[in-house]
Design a protein around this motif. Structure first.
Motif, PDB file in Angstrom:
ATOM      1  N   PRO A  10      37.450  38.168  25.125  1.00  0.00           N
ATOM      2  CA  PRO A  10      37.607  37.294  26.304  1.00  0.00           C
ATOM      3  C   PRO A  10      38.875  37.582  27.095  1.00  0.00           C
ATOM      4  O   PRO A  10      38.867  37.566  28.327  1.00  0.00           O
ATOM      5  CB  PRO A  10      37.637  35.890  25.693  1.00  0.00           C
ATOM      6  CG  PRO A  10      36.931  36.031  24.378  1.00  0.00           C
ATOM      7  CD  PRO A  10      37.262  37.405  23.890  1.00  0.00           C
ATOM      8  N   LYS A  11      39.974  37.871  26.392  1.00  0.00           N
ATOM      9  CA  LYS A  11      41.220  38.159  27.102  1.00  0.00           C
ATOM     10  C   LYS A  11      41.099  39.473  27.877  1.00  0.00           C
ATOM     11  O   LYS A  11      41.598  39.594  28.999  1.00  0.00           O
ATOM     12  CB  LYS A  11      42.380  38.233  26.113  1.00  0.00           C
ATOM     13  CG  LYS A  11      42.731  36.893  25.496  1.00  0.00           C
ATOM     14  CD  LYS A  11      43.944  37.011  24.583  1.00  0.00           C
ATOM     15  CE  LYS A  11      44.330  35.648  23.998  1.00  0.00           C
ATOM     16  NZ  LYS A  11      45.505  35.745  23.091  1.00  0.00           N
ATOM     17  N   GLY A  12      40.434  40.472  27.277  1.00  0.00           N
ATOM     18  CA  GLY A  12      40.224  41.726  27.977  1.00  0.00           C
ATOM     19  C   GLY A  12      39.371  41.543  29.214  1.00  0.00           C
ATOM     20  O   GLY A  12      39.624  42.150  30.261  1.00  0.00           O
ATOM     21  N   GLU A  13      38.367  40.674  29.113  1.00  0.00           N
ATOM     22  CA  GLU A  13      37.513  40.411  30.266  1.00  0.00           C
ATOM     23  C   GLU A  13      38.299  39.739  31.392  1.00  0.00           C
ATOM     24  O   GLU A  13      38.076  40.030  32.574  1.00  0.00           O
ATOM     25  CB  GLU A  13      36.334  39.532  29.842  1.00  0.00           C
ATOM     26  CG  GLU A  13      35.337  40.250  28.937  1.00  0.00           C
ATOM     27  CD  GLU A  13      34.207  39.336  28.500  1.00  0.00           C
ATOM     28  OE1 GLU A  13      34.281  38.125  28.807  1.00  0.00           O
ATOM     29  OE2 GLU A  13      33.244  39.818  27.867  1.00  0.00           O
ATOM     30  N   VAL A  14      39.207  38.859  31.019  1.00  0.00           N
ATOM     31  CA  VAL A  14      40.053  38.207  32.032  1.00  0.00           C
ATOM     32  C   VAL A  14      40.887  39.252  32.769  1.00  0.00           C
ATOM     33  O   VAL A  14      41.028  39.202  34.003  1.00  0.00           O
ATOM     34  CB  VAL A  14      40.962  37.148  31.381  1.00  0.00           C
ATOM     35  CG1 VAL A  14      42.003  36.653  32.386  1.00  0.00           C
ATOM     36  CG2 VAL A  14      40.136  35.985  30.862  1.00  0.00           C
ATOM     37  N   LEU A  15      41.429  40.211  32.027  1.00  0.00           N
ATOM     38  CA  LEU A  15      42.226  41.263  32.661  1.00  0.00           C
ATOM     39  C   LEU A  15      41.379  42.091  33.625  1.00  0.00           C
ATOM     40  O   LEU A  15      41.817  42.409  34.736  1.00  0.00           O
ATOM     41  CB  LEU A  15      42.834  42.170  31.590  1.00  0.00           C
ATOM     42  CG  LEU A  15      43.972  41.583  30.760  1.00  0.00           C
ATOM     43  CD1 LEU A  15      44.404  42.571  29.677  1.00  0.00           C
ATOM     44  CD2 LEU A  15      45.164  41.225  31.640  1.00  0.00           C
ATOM     45  N   VAL A  16      40.171  42.454  33.204  1.00  0.00           N
ATOM     46  CA  VAL A  16      39.298  43.252  34.073  1.00  0.00           C
ATOM     47  C   VAL A  16      38.959  42.478  35.338  1.00  0.00           C
ATOM     48  O   VAL A  16      39.007  43.026  36.449  1.00  0.00           O
ATOM     49  CB  VAL A  16      38.023  43.668  33.318  1.00  0.00           C
ATOM     50  CG1 VAL A  16      37.059  44.380  34.266  1.00  0.00           C
ATOM     51  CG2 VAL A  16      38.370  44.574  32.146  1.00  0.00           C
ATOM     52  N   LYS A  17      38.618  41.198  35.200  1.00  0.00           N
ATOM     53  CA  LYS A  17      38.310  40.382  36.382  1.00  0.00           C
ATOM     54  C   LYS A  17      39.517  40.293  37.314  1.00  0.00           C
ATOM     55  O   LYS A  17      39.366  40.350  38.545  1.00  0.00           O
ATOM     56  CB  LYS A  17      37.879  38.971  35.942  1.00  0.00           C
ATOM     57  CG  LYS A  17      36.480  38.895  35.360  1.00  0.00           C
ATOM     58  CD  LYS A  17      36.004  37.463  35.192  1.00  0.00           C
ATOM     59  CE  LYS A  17      36.777  36.759  34.105  1.00  0.00           C
ATOM     60  NZ  LYS A  17      36.218  35.396  33.845  1.00  0.00           N
ATOM     61  N   THR A  18      40.700  40.191  36.733  1.00  0.00           N
ATOM     62  CA  THR A  18      41.926  40.111  37.545  1.00  0.00           C
ATOM     63  C   THR A  18      42.155  41.410  38.307  1.00  0.00           C
ATOM     64  O   THR A  18      42.524  41.403  39.492  1.00  0.00           O
ATOM     65  CB  THR A  18      43.132  39.812  36.645  1.00  0.00           C
ATOM     66  OG1 THR A  18      42.912  38.590  35.944  1.00  0.00           O
ATOM     67  CG2 THR A  18      44.409  39.703  37.466  1.00  0.00           C
ATOM     68  N   ILE A  19      41.942  42.547  37.639  1.00  0.00           N
ATOM     69  CA  ILE A  19      42.130  43.851  38.299  1.00  0.00           C
ATOM     70  C   ILE A  19      41.128  44.018  39.437  1.00  0.00           C
ATOM     71  O   ILE A  19      41.481  44.493  40.525  1.00  0.00           O
ATOM     72  CB  ILE A  19      41.976  44.986  37.266  1.00  0.00           C
ATOM     73  CG1 ILE A  19      43.129  44.932  36.264  1.00  0.00           C
ATOM     74  CG2 ILE A  19      41.958  46.343  37.968  1.00  0.00           C
ATOM     75  CD1 ILE A  19      42.967  45.895  35.098  1.00  0.00           C
ATOM     76  N   ILE A  20      39.884  43.616  39.202  1.00  0.00           N
ATOM     77  CA  ILE A  20      38.858  43.718  40.257  1.00  0.00           C
ATOM     78  C   ILE A  20      39.239  42.869  41.454  1.00  0.00           C
ATOM     79  O   ILE A  20      39.175  43.322  42.614  1.00  0.00           O
ATOM     80  CB  ILE A  20      37.481  43.299  39.700  1.00  0.00           C
ATOM     81  CG1 ILE A  20      37.003  44.295  38.640  1.00  0.00           C
ATOM     82  CG2 ILE A  20      36.452  43.197  40.826  1.00  0.00           C
ATOM     83  CD1 ILE A  20      35.758  43.852  37.903  1.00  0.00           C
ATOM     84  N   ALA A  21      39.658  41.634  41.187  1.00  0.00           N
ATOM     85  CA  ALA A  21      40.044  40.737  42.284  1.00  0.00           C
ATOM     86  C   ALA A  21      41.267  41.274  43.022  1.00  0.00           C
ATOM     87  O   ALA A  21      41.346  41.194  44.258  1.00  0.00           O
ATOM     88  CB  ALA A  21      40.321  39.343  41.729  1.00  0.00           C
ATOM     89  N   MET A  22      42.222  41.834  42.276  1.00  0.00           N
ATOM     90  CA  MET A  22      43.426  42.364  42.904  1.00  0.00           C
ATOM     91  C   MET A  22      43.087  43.556  43.799  1.00  0.00           C
ATOM     92  O   MET A  22      43.592  43.674  44.919  1.00  0.00           O
ATOM     93  CB  MET A  22      44.417  42.784  41.826  1.00  0.00           C
ATOM     94  CG  MET A  22      45.737  43.345  42.360  1.00  0.00           C
ATOM     95  SD  MET A  22      46.887  43.735  41.028  1.00  0.00           S
ATOM     96  CE  MET A  22      45.948  44.974  40.145  1.00  0.00           C
ATOM     97  N   ALA A  23      42.228  44.459  43.305  1.00  0.00           N
ATOM     98  CA  ALA A  23      41.840  45.619  44.110  1.00  0.00           C
ATOM     99  C   ALA A  23      41.128  45.194  45.382  1.00  0.00           C
ATOM    100  O   ALA A  23      41.391  45.736  46.462  1.00  0.00           O
ATOM    101  CB  ALA A  23      40.946  46.547  43.280  1.00  0.00           C
TER     102      ALA A  23
ATOM    103  N   GLY B 100      41.459  42.329  46.892  1.00  0.00           N
ATOM    104  CA  GLY B 100      42.447  41.677  47.753  1.00  0.00           C
ATOM    105  C   GLY B 100      43.334  42.663  48.481  1.00  0.00           C
ATOM    106  O   GLY B 100      43.742  42.427  49.620  1.00  0.00           O
ATOM    107  N   LEU B 101      43.639  43.792  47.830  1.00  0.00           N
ATOM    108  CA  LEU B 101      44.470  44.816  48.464  1.00  0.00           C
ATOM    109  C   LEU B 101      43.668  45.769  49.344  1.00  0.00           C
ATOM    110  O   LEU B 101      44.240  46.626  50.013  1.00  0.00           O
ATOM    111  CB  LEU B 101      45.197  45.629  47.388  1.00  0.00           C
ATOM    112  CG  LEU B 101      46.248  44.873  46.552  1.00  0.00           C
ATOM    113  CD1 LEU B 101      46.786  45.756  45.434  1.00  0.00           C
ATOM    114  CD2 LEU B 101      47.396  44.397  47.428  1.00  0.00           C
ATOM    115  N   GLY B 102      42.343  45.620  49.311  1.00  0.00           N
ATOM    116  CA  GLY B 102      41.491  46.452  50.155  1.00  0.00           C
ATOM    117  C   GLY B 102      41.255  47.838  49.602  1.00  0.00           C
ATOM    118  O   GLY B 102      41.022  48.784  50.365  1.00  0.00           O
ATOM    119  N   HIS B 103      41.269  47.979  48.285  1.00  0.00           N
ATOM    120  CA  HIS B 103      41.083  49.286  47.665  1.00  0.00           C
ATOM    121  C   HIS B 103      39.756  49.355  46.922  1.00  0.00           C
ATOM    122  O   HIS B 103      39.215  48.330  46.478  1.00  0.00           O
ATOM    123  CB  HIS B 103      42.213  49.587  46.682  1.00  0.00           C
ATOM    124  CG  HIS B 103      43.572  49.594  47.314  1.00  0.00           C
ATOM    125  ND1 HIS B 103      43.869  50.329  48.435  1.00  0.00           N
ATOM    126  CD2 HIS B 103      44.719  48.934  46.978  1.00  0.00           C
ATOM    127  CE1 HIS B 103      45.139  50.146  48.761  1.00  0.00           C
ATOM    128  NE2 HIS B 103      45.673  49.298  47.896  1.00  0.00           N
TER     129      HIS B 103
END
Length: 613
Positions: A517-530, A532-535
């Motif tokens: 679950p913690k790893g999934e949270v990190l992946v979701k955060t990276i996707i959202a960050m990318a 948000g940054l337009g990448h």
């Protein structure tokens, strides 16, 4: 004894008559006074003796003036002797300095010009001592940590072997230091190395830096003697070596290894950053393992590498490791030949849009098929190239081959991006951008179809040159991807300013989907960050349908992994696509047939119910 020492000894012990006999200043001054007094005395005696008013006996006149002349000569001799004693004190001080005794006292008590000269000489000696200490520090110490340097360690090992003394070399390799350097900057990295040196000395060996045996005289020359105490040296960027003279007992050596690891495990507070380090240690013993000073260090380093590979904190050297070293050396030579002959080939792994299954690009991956060893894993030959200095040649070969293939596909109408991994060695080359753009232009590839993948630690480097290189590449149209994202030390403020185009989520995070679950949270955060940054974002290492479905649901649609395709030679890609299209068509027909069958089954059941009624 060196030629210089021999010449000095000859000069110091062979005065060649200087300052002796007639060449002595007091003797010369006494003779001059005696001669002048005699001439003056004879004239005066004749005058007195010839005086008609008071004639004086000649014997009396001669006796009186002889005593006067001798007294003058004696006084002159004594005054000159006193002066030359001060000069001799200066000479003795000069010879003591030439012999290396810089603390020899110079006792000159004189208010005359010689005293002034002695004062000036004292100042000269003080300045000379300061300069020599500075020279010795530069010649024999590491400028950053203040520890003895590699030259000192080499000399101490040679002295250990030459005197027949047993001992143990401890090779200490810090882990993850480069990532720390890239994440926090070189100032923090330098301060951390200084703290590491002091802590290993104090906690690991219970000594201050000045208390280690440096093996040099006060004149800065290496002494030919057996080591008298422990020596700790900074051997390379993040590597230290300790020498334990007289110690070969395994338990004793292990106690020191544990103490060093304990010292490094304590938290470091550097510039407000809290850092914890680990290390791997290799130990080699004299004469148990070898009597060759050069081999001692090599064997200790081999033991360290084995400890790292086996994930052990430390390891002693043994003969089996030497065989491994020989094989590694042979493999290194064969890799160099393979690069020169173009035998390192590229395979291409597709990156697909998981919704349409259309190819959006390829990643170029190096593969080495050895004529006798078979296929050698990149996990073996890539680190080998990095450690043996072959990475620039290998990286240049991969870059040119991948760009050439991209240009060929472009001419065939396949306009798809090709991702090329760039090593830290390549990226740090000041001519990298110029050379890379030159290769792209020479091959005729569209820069927009070329993507350079750099690691997260490389991207986070605070060097202005690195950031400027990224800007130049982007202005030229080249795409930039940050590879293995999520495994390093990311400075998010810096990340937002970097001119990259794609984030690649590391496979270690993708593997955690469905059970972490913690790893999934990190992946979701990276996707959202990318987003948000337009990448763009690419998930690498997708191997199961569940991973694919989860990523699609979270908005990551470009996938790369064995679920879709393994890396393959360029000439096999067309065949793979045709086979994939055929498999897709068959799968589609099967799904239609299954849907049609499922629609018919309820009708048949209703018909049976109706007829039964």
């Amino acid at each position: 004894m060196s030629t210089t020492d021999t010449e000095f000894a000859a000069v110091a012990t062979s005065p060649r008559g200087k300052g002796q006999g007639i060449n002595s200043v007091p003797v010369r001054f006494g003779l001059i006074a005696l001669g002048l007094g005699t001439v003056c005395g004879i004239g005066q005696a004749l005058i007195w003796h010839g005086d008609s008013n008071r004639p004086t006996p000649l014997l009396v006149v001669v006796s009186i003036f002889t005593l006067i002349v001798l007294a003058q000569a004696a006084v002159t001799y004594f005054a000159a002797w006193k002066l030359t004693q001060n000069i001799k004190a200066l000479r003795d001080g000069t010879e003591a300095i030439a012999a290396g005794d810089f603390d020899a006292p110079i006792n000159v008590e004189c208010a005359c010009e010689v005293g002034v000269l002695a004062d000036s000489f004292h100042k000269l000696v003080s300045r000379l001592n300061a300069n020599l200490r500075r020279i010795n520090m530069l010649a024999h110490s590491d400028a950053l940590t203040g520890l003895p340097n590699r030259a000192v360690m080499t000399h101490m090992l040679e002295s250990l072997v030459a005197t027949g003394m047993p001992g143990t070399a401890i090779f200490i390799d810090l882990q993850g230091f480069k990532k720390i350097n890239d994440a926090f900057g070189y100032r923090v990295g330098d301060q951390l190395l200084q703290d590491v040196g002091r802590r290993i000395a104090k906690v690991g060996f219970d000594r201050e830096i000045e208390q280690f045996d440096w093996g040099v005289s006060s004149f800065g020359e290496f002494e030919r003697r057996a080591p008298q105490d422990i020596t700790l040296a900074r051997f390379a960027a993040d590597q230290f070596v300790a020498l334990l003279p007289g110690v070969v007992d395994a338990d004793h050596c292990e106690r020191h290894a544990k103490a060093v690891l304990q010292a490094l495990s304590l938290l470091f507070d550097v510039g407000g950053a809290e850092i914890r380090l680990t290390a791997h240690i290799g130990l080699a013993r004299v004469p148990l393992d070898t009597r060759d000073p050069a081999e001692i260090l090599r064997f200790a380093e081999l033991a360290m590498a084995a400890a790292k590979q086996e994930r052990k904190p430390w390891r002693f050297f043994n003969a089996a490791l030497s065989d491994v070293a020989v094989d590694r050396s042979r493999l290194e030579s064969e890799l160099q030949q393979a690069i020169e002959r173009g035998e390192v080939q590229l395979h291409y792994q597709p990156q697909l849009d998981s919704r349409s299954l259309q190819i959006v690009g390829f990643e170029a991956l190096a593969r080495w098929s050895h004529p006798t060893r078979g296929t050698i894993s990149p996990a073996v030959f890539i680190p080998l190239a990095e450690q043996s200095g072959l990475m620039p040649a290998l990286g240049a070969h991969v870059l040119r081959s991948a760009v050439r293939q991209c240009a060929q596909w472009q001419r065939q109408g396949r306009r798809q991006r090709v991702a090329i991994n760039i090593s830290a060695t390549q990226f740090d080359d000041p001519h990298f951008v110029r050379d890379a753009l030159s290769v792209i232009a020479e091959c005729g590839a569209d820069p927009a179809l070329i993507e350079f993948e750099i690691t997260e630690s490389m991207a986070m480097s605070d060097l202005p040159e690195s950031h400027q290189n990224l800007i130049f590449l982007r202005e030229a149209g080249v795409q930039i991807a940050i590879d293995d994202f999520g495994t390093g030390f990311s400075n998010l403020a810096l990340l937002a300013r970097l001119p990259f185009t794609t984030l690649k989520i590391d496979r270690s995070l993708i593997e955690g989907i469905g059970w972490s679950p913690k790893g999934e949270v990190l992946v979701k955060t990276i996707i959202a960050m990318a987003e948000g940054l337009g990448h763009s974002i690419v998930a690498e290492g997708v191997e199961t349908p569940d991973q694919r479905a989860w990523l699609d649901d979270k908005g990551c649609h470009v996938h790369q992994g064995f679920l879709f395709a393994r890396p393959m030679p360029a000439e096999e890609i067309d065949e793979w696509e045709q086979r994939r299209d055929l498999d897709g068509m068959i799968g589609h027909l099967r799904s239609l047939a299954a849907a049609s069958l499922s629609e018919r089954k309820p009708r048949a059941s209703l018909a049976l119910i109706s007829s039964a009624g």
